[in-house]
Structures are given as C-alpha cells and as structure tokens.
Design a protein around this motif. Sequence first.
Motif, PDB file in Angstrom:
ATOM      1  N   TYR A 207      -6.359  -2.145  -4.736  1.00 35.80           N
ATOM      2  CA  TYR A 207      -5.676  -3.371  -4.323  1.00 35.80           C
ATOM      3  C   TYR A 207      -5.994  -4.487  -5.294  1.00 35.80           C
ATOM      4  CZ  TYR A 207      -4.959  -7.752  -1.836  1.00 35.80           C
ATOM      5  OH  TYR A 207      -4.609  -9.037  -1.512  1.00 35.80           O
ATOM      6  N   LYS A 210      -3.902  -4.019  -8.398  1.00 38.45           N
ATOM      7  CA  LYS A 210      -2.473  -4.359  -8.182  1.00 38.45           C
ATOM      8  C   LYS A 210      -2.302  -5.854  -8.028  1.00 38.45           C
ATOM      9  CE  LYS A 210      -1.113  -0.111  -8.386  1.00 38.45           C
ATOM     10  NZ  LYS A 210      -0.359   0.310  -9.594  1.00 38.45           N
ATOM     11  N   TYR A 211      -3.282  -6.492  -7.383  1.00 39.45           N
ATOM     12  CA  TYR A 211      -3.205  -7.933  -7.227  1.00 39.45           C
ATOM     13  C   TYR A 211      -3.241  -8.608  -8.585  1.00 39.45           C
ATOM     14  CZ  TYR A 211      -4.493 -12.680  -5.871  1.00 39.45           C
ATOM     15  OH  TYR A 211      -4.535 -14.054  -5.751  1.00 39.45           O
ATOM     16  N   TYR A 214       0.060  -8.211 -10.290  1.00 41.30           N
ATOM     17  CA  TYR A 214       1.080  -9.081  -9.716  1.00 41.30           C
ATOM     18  C   TYR A 214       0.901 -10.503 -10.221  1.00 41.30           C
ATOM     19  CZ  TYR A 214       3.167 -12.286  -6.372  1.00 41.30           C
ATOM     20  OH  TYR A 214       3.834 -13.331  -5.808  1.00 41.30           O
ATOM     21  N   ASP A 240       8.673  -8.577  -8.951  1.00 42.49           N
ATOM     22  CA  ASP A 240       8.948  -8.039  -7.617  1.00 42.49           C
ATOM     23  C   ASP A 240       8.368  -6.646  -7.472  1.00 42.49           C
ATOM     24  OD1 ASP A 240      10.260 -10.358  -6.977  1.00 42.49           O
ATOM     25  OD2 ASP A 240      12.293  -9.575  -7.452  1.00 42.49           O
ATOM     26  N   LYS A 243       4.725  -6.964  -6.966  1.00 37.20           N
ATOM     27  CA  LYS A 243       4.379  -7.441  -5.619  1.00 37.20           C
ATOM     28  C   LYS A 243       4.458  -6.306  -4.615  1.00 37.20           C
ATOM     29  CE  LYS A 243       5.327 -11.081  -2.270  1.00 37.20           C
ATOM     30  NZ  LYS A 243       5.212 -10.243  -1.137  1.00 37.20           N
ATOM     31  N   MET A 244       5.463  -5.444  -4.780  1.00 41.34           N
ATOM     32  CA  MET A 244       5.619  -4.323  -3.852  1.00 41.34           C
ATOM     33  C   MET A 244       4.415  -3.369  -3.993  1.00 41.34           C
ATOM     34  SD  MET A 244       9.713  -3.487  -4.129  1.00 41.34           S
ATOM     35  CE  MET A 244       9.512  -2.023  -3.122  1.00 41.34           C
ATOM     36  N   ASP A 247       1.452  -5.047  -2.290  1.00 41.93           N
ATOM     37  CA  ASP A 247       1.534  -5.002  -0.837  1.00 41.93           C
ATOM     38  C   ASP A 247       1.201  -3.610  -0.325  1.00 41.93           C
ATOM     39  OD1 ASP A 247       2.127  -7.661  -0.775  1.00 41.93           O
ATOM     40  OD2 ASP A 247       4.324  -7.367  -0.632  1.00 41.93           O
ATOM     41  N   SER A 248       1.710  -2.583  -1.045  1.00 36.51           N
ATOM     42  CA  SER A 248       1.439  -1.198  -0.637  1.00 36.51           C
ATOM     43  C   SER A 248      -0.057  -0.908  -0.742  1.00 36.51           C
ATOM     44  CB  SER A 248       2.225  -0.228  -1.529  1.00 36.51           C
ATOM     45  OG  SER A 248       1.880   1.104  -1.208  1.00 36.51           O
ATOM     46  N   LYS A 250      -2.397  -3.110  -0.542  1.00 35.65           N
ATOM     47  CA  LYS A 250      -3.081  -3.875   0.514  1.00 35.65           C
ATOM     48  C   LYS A 250      -3.021  -3.138   1.838  1.00 35.65           C
ATOM     49  CE  LYS A 250      -4.864  -7.668   2.350  1.00 35.65           C
ATOM     50  NZ  LYS A 250      -4.911  -7.300   3.725  1.00 35.65           N
ATOM     51  N   THR A 251      -1.859  -2.532   2.111  1.00 35.12           N
ATOM     52  CA  THR A 251      -1.703  -1.778   3.360  1.00 35.12           C
ATOM     53  C   THR A 251      -2.671  -0.595   3.386  1.00 35.12           C
ATOM     54  OG1 THR A 251       0.613  -2.458   3.550  1.00 35.12           O
ATOM     55  CG2 THR A 251      -0.073  -0.501   4.777  1.00 35.12           C
TER      56      THR A 251
END
Length: 545
Positions: A207, A210-211, A214, A240, A243-244, A247-248, A250-251
């Motif tokens: 995460y 990815k952050y 982003y 975008d 960001k996806m 978010d994935s 993060k989930t």
Amino acid sequence: MRKLAEFIKKHKIITILLAVAILLLAKSLFFKDEAAGYLQETAEKRDIVTYNSFVGNVEPASDIQLVAQASEEVVSLAVKNGDKVKTGDVIAELDTTAIDYNIKLQEANLETAKRNNKFNISDAKHGYESYKESIDRGLNTSIESARTQMNSAKDALQDAKDEYEDAKKSLENGSYEGIQSIYLQREQAYRAYLSASQASSDAYRTYSSKYKEYTEAKKAYDDAVNSSAENIAILKTAMDSAKMAMDSAKTQADAADRSYENARDTYNDTDTAYKNSKKSILKKLESAVDTAQTGYDTAKKNFEIAEFQVNQQLESYEAAYDKTKALSDVSAAEIQLNQLKATRADYIIKAPCDGTVTQLSLEKGEMATMGMPVATISNLDGMQVNIKVDEYTIKNVHVSSPVKILIDAIDKEYEGILIEVDKTATVEGGVSYFNAKVSFTPDELVKAGMSVEVKLTRIDERNVLSVSQVSLQYNEDNTAYVLVKDAGGSMEQRQLVLGASDGIYVEVKDGLSEGEEIFYPKKFDFNMEEMDSMREARNSMMLGE
C-alpha cells in the motif's frame, strides 16, 4: 668529762664515724700526696653486712599460768612444785571417759551414714546412667518415634518439592499431561499470529508503494497545466490508474490487518487459557508443598519437644544423682568428730614451754572447771630484753628474726630471737616507737638488770662483687660509674648497676667482673686496710634507719 663519757657510751657509732672523718680530713691536709693521678682498686667479692642496733636491759622471762580447757575430774598429776619441765611434758590429766564415749558414738554414726550414702549414690547413679545410655544408643521410644515421623514428613516435603519443580519444567515445554492440547492450540495460534503479522506488514508495504506511485502521478498531472491537452490526458489516465491501484492495495492492507487482529486475539485467548491452566496446576502443587512443609514443621517441632522432654528427664535424673551426693556429704559429721578428738587433747594438760613448776592449784581427785588455774610454769632459765624500735626501723623488725645480744659488762655475745613486736606504736613527747621483746638463753654470768645491745641484721649479702664507695662517680641522672682502662690504656667510663651498701663498700650487680682494676681520682689518700677498719667499726655499731 663524765657527761662526755656518757655521751660516747650511748652514741658509739656517731663518735666512731666522727673520729674516722677527722682522721681522714687530717690525713688529707697534713699528709697530702702531691703526685697527681688516680688511685687503683680491684673489684673483689666481699660480705656486705649491716645491722639495726637497739639497747635495753636483761629481764627474767614472765610466768605462764596454765588453765583447764575442760571441766572434769583430775585423775593424775605428773609433777610437783619445783619440778623442771620441758615443752610438751604432761602436767595433769583429766578424766576422758565421757569424751571417749562421745567419740566412739560419733565414729559409729559416721560409719553408718557413709554406708547408707554409698547405696543411695549407687542407686541414683544407676538410674541416671541407664536413662542416658538409652538415649545415646537410640533406644528411647519417645525420641525415636518422633524422629521417625519427622524423617517421613521431611521425605514427603522433598517429594512435593520435586513434583513441583518437575511440573514447572514440563509446563514450560508443554509435556505436562492434561495441558498438552491447550499448549498445542497456543502454539498453532502463535504461528498463525506470526503469519498474519507478516502478511499485514507485506500488505502495508505494498500500500505504501502504491500510495507513493499515486502521489508521484498526481504531482506530474498537477505540474502539467501548461502542457498539451494530449499530454495532460495521458497524465490523468496514469494518475487515475495509480489511484485505483492504491485503493486496491489499501483494501488488501485493511483486510490483512483485520486478519492479523483476529489471529492476535486468537493467540491471546489460547495463551490466557494456557497460563490459567498452568497457574492452576502450579497453585495446586504449591499448596501440596505448603501442606508438606507444615507437616514437616509440625513433626520437627514434635521431635524437638520430645527431645526436650527426654533431656529434662535426664537432667532430673542427674539432679537427683547430684542431690544424693550432696546430701551424702559427711563433712559436718567429720568436722564434729575431729573437733571431739581435738578437744580430747585438752584433757591432757601439757607444758607449753621449758621452765619450772612454781605452783600447783589442783590435787588429784579434785574437779577442774573450764578456765580454772591448774599450774604456773616460770622460765627461770630464759631471759628477755625489752627494746624500743622507732617508726623508721620497724619495717626491718619481724617476729622470729634472729638477733645478737652484746653485754659489755661481761664482754660476751649471745644468740637470741625476736618473740614479740607491738602492732600499735607508743607515742611519748611526739616521738613514736614500738615495744618489742627479745628472748635468749643466758649462762651463769648473765644477771637481771644488765645493760645490753641488741643487733638485728639489716643487710646480709655474702660473697658479692663489690667496690669501695669512694671509687664511685656519678652522672647527672645520679647513675654510678667507675673508670677503667681500655685496650689502649686510656681511661673510659663503665656504667654500673649497684646493690646493697654498708657505707664503705657497695655491691656491683652489673658492669664489672671479679678481678677487674678500676681507677678514681686521688681525693683522700688512705689504703683499703683503713677502709676495712672503718667498715668493721661501722658494722659493729650500725644504728637502725
């Protein structure tokens, strides 16, 4: 001239010493040796003797009156008036029938008491030694029973402690029976917890990555305001897409975190269950140890009580033995018997000294009572001299000291002995003196009333190394020395340790050897023969210090 003669007679030593001093002074003034130098002397062994001198008059010895020391009939008289007796001679005998009976009765009672005491002591000793032997050999049932119980309780305590320690070890490694399933569940939960923790960590790292991508894409998009529309569209699509992906991630990270928390909670639950089970088991075993400890303490105390009681009993036997011995003491009875035997001697009246029987106060068959005069013995052969001893000389005067008695009138000397010295001084005109009495055996020439001189040896050092008084010289600290020649012939000082002195010669205790030559300045040129004459005169007339 008569007064001068009387003075010379009473003060002979003063007269002689003054005469000697005058002669020496005259010799030094009129016969002086003009030659300078030293006089020489040899250290020799001599007798150093001085006397205390007293004067008095001859008197006859006093009478001695014998009195009866018991009340009984006179059964025999061994002397008559005028008889001469010796010390210990029998004068009279009293009837001893009654006292002999009492002595035999006391002897019989004493023998019976000793015999009874012997048996009593033997019985008490046997009781004490038998009881002590049963203790020493481990045969006392009270002690041994308590000892056995104490040892059993001690073994039970050790077993409980061993079981407790073994349980602690097996509980730690999960091998303790009855807790193995809980231990395995705890281990599995712990491994799942570790795995979930690792997965959660990995998801959060993804995460974070990815952050970061982003934020970089967003920054590139925001910075492209002045770029072409085509470039801006491309950057927006990239942003975008980033960001996806963020978010994935993060989930997935949140899901991994929840899995971690579940695994942690499961582990904590199983760990708590394991610890509770372990605590319960250890508490139970600790209780068993405490119970065993209490049992051992009680058994030990019971043993100590039993041992104390047995020792008390032993002490009781010993005290009884000691008491029996103490009560068996026949010292008082023996003292009474000895006193009776000593008293029997009073029934035989003996002469306490040599003398003549001058009076008999009882006849055979008469009754003597205690304190009644029986006879008088007079010492007609012995004489005595009463002397006065001044307070500075009394320290040298002791009863039984031998003395010499000089009687000028008959020009003879007798041996005597001091028989009495007063304990208290007599004071006359402010002068204190002590009365003393000298006894001696006279011959037919001695008459009562004759004037005598009594000489008491004060110093008597025989065959001691000595030198003349005039050869001594003194240091500032008053220590004495003499001059001797060294190997080269020169004069040197030799320190001395001095002893007794008769005024002419002085004893040398240390510092010289017999035969050594000493030297001293010529003060008075007189020879050693003159000094010996002075010494002889002084010793013959030495007054008490």
